[in-house]
Design a protein around this motif. Structure first.
Motif, PDB file in Angstrom:
ATOM      1  N   VAL A   1     -29.413   6.316  26.436  1.00 35.03           N
ATOM      2  CA  VAL A   1     -29.347   5.162  25.537  1.00 35.03           C
ATOM      3  C   VAL A   1     -27.970   4.553  25.768  1.00 35.03           C
ATOM      4  N   ALA A   2     -27.939   3.339  26.291  1.00 35.02           N
ATOM      5  CA  ALA A   2     -26.686   2.746  26.753  1.00 35.02           C
ATOM      6  C   ALA A   2     -26.249   1.585  25.869  1.00 35.02           C
TER       7      ALA A   2
ATOM      8  N   THR B   1     -28.803   6.308  36.492  1.00 31.58           N
ATOM      9  CA  THR B   1     -30.069   6.646  35.868  1.00 31.58           C
ATOM     10  C   THR B   1     -31.146   5.639  36.284  1.00 31.58           C
ATOM     11  N   PRO B   2     -32.390   6.075  36.453  1.00 27.76           N
ATOM     12  CA  PRO B   2     -33.421   5.115  36.866  1.00 27.76           C
ATOM     13  C   PRO B   2     -33.679   4.040  35.817  1.00 27.76           C
ATOM     14  N   CYS B   3     -33.670   4.433  34.553  1.00 27.68           N
ATOM     15  CA  CYS B   3     -33.911   3.469  33.483  1.00 27.68           C
ATOM     16  C   CYS B   3     -33.219   3.945  32.220  1.00 27.68           C
ATOM     17  N   PHE B   4     -33.132   3.066  31.257  1.00 26.53           N
ATOM     18  CA  PHE B   4     -32.408   3.388  30.039  1.00 26.53           C
ATOM     19  C   PHE B   4     -32.971   2.569  28.886  1.00 26.53           C
ATOM     20  N   ARG B   5     -32.587   2.995  27.693  1.00 30.75           N
ATOM     21  CA  ARG B   5     -32.875   2.237  26.477  1.00 30.75           C
ATOM     22  C   ARG B   5     -31.540   1.740  25.943  1.00 30.75           C
ATOM     23  N   LEU B   6     -31.565   0.797  25.028  1.00 34.57           N
ATOM     24  CA  LEU B   6     -30.346   0.180  24.522  1.00 34.57           C
ATOM     25  C   LEU B   6     -30.020   0.669  23.122  1.00 34.57           C
TER      26      LEU B   6
ATOM     27  N   THR C   1     -36.152   1.529  21.883  1.00 35.02           N
ATOM     28  CA  THR C   1     -37.531   1.761  22.309  1.00 35.02           C
ATOM     29  C   THR C   1     -37.865   1.119  23.659  1.00 35.02           C
ATOM     30  N   PHE C   2     -37.466  -0.108  23.906  1.00 34.45           N
ATOM     31  CA  PHE C   2     -37.834  -0.773  25.160  1.00 34.45           C
ATOM     32  C   PHE C   2     -37.077  -0.152  26.332  1.00 34.45           C
ATOM     33  N   VAL C   3     -37.757  -0.037  27.477  1.00 32.53           N
ATOM     34  CA  VAL C   3     -37.182   0.596  28.662  1.00 32.53           C
ATOM     35  C   VAL C   3     -36.765  -0.472  29.669  1.00 32.53           C
TER      36      VAL C   3
END
Length: 196
Positions: A112-113, A144-149, A154-156
């Motif tokens: 979570v960034a 990281t390949p993906c993150f949430r905010l 919730t959204f990737v």
């Protein structure tokens, strides 16, 4: 379509190709959303459930869901991404009518960034969608390949290298990369990347 980076930082949303032949998964994301919002009260689900939707005689790709919260990978795609992705998230089985337990896996990012430029971005809607997201490059977790905010847990959001890896493995004709943001000033983001 494959979007080249030319050395820029790019953030995407990944969706399947929603053409006439699309057959995909509609995932019940509520148990996961509850955990993402408040993990102290709600446990991470052991599995998720999904139903088929779209063209009943259509083709199912290895990236079968357009859900902005729950990236779903087919068995082959999950196996092929595991070495690069497992350090940064978890794979959770997605149960599908008529399927086996490990046919589909939801990928849940751990990161979570706090990398959103709040002044330049539009505010989150009631559902959490940020229509125009602008990122602070030095705060993007690029490994990281993906993150949430932190502004929307919730959204990737997918880093360009991982989005392109998924597209190349699943087939460019089966996966759409919607550009959310790029450090390239000439790049044009999708008009509503997280919407439907």
């Amino acid at each position: 379509m494959n979007l080249e980076t030319n050395g820029s930082l790019d953030i995407f949303r990944i969706t399947p190709d929603f053409g006439d032949r699309y057959k995909g998964l509609l995932v019940d994301a509520l148990p996961l959303i509850r955990w993402e919002i408040d993990s102290s009260t709600h446990p991470l689900p052991d599995e998720l459930f999904a139903e088929w939707h779209g063209n009943p005689s259509g083709t199912v790709s290895d990236y079968p869901s357009g859900h902005a919260v729950v990236p779903v990978l087919g068995r082959k795609l999950a196996d092929e991404t595991l070495p690069a992705f497992r350090t940064f998230g978890r794979y959770i089985p997605v149960r599908v009518p008529g399927g086996q337990k490990d046919d589909y896996q939801a990928y849940v990012p751990n990161t979570v960034a706090d990398c959103l430029d709040r002044e330049a971005s539009s505010p989150p809607s009631a559902t959490g969608e940020i229509e125009r997201a602008v990122f602070v490059p030095k705060r993007i977790p690029q490994d990281t390949p993906c993150f949430r905010l932190t502004d929307n847990k919730t959204f990737v959001y997918w880093n360009g290298w991982a989005a392109r890896l998924i597209q190349s493995l699943a087939g460019p004709q089966n996966v759409e990369l919607r550009l959310v943001w790029s450090s390239d000033p000439d790049a044009v983001p999708h008009p509503r990347p997280m919407g439907f």
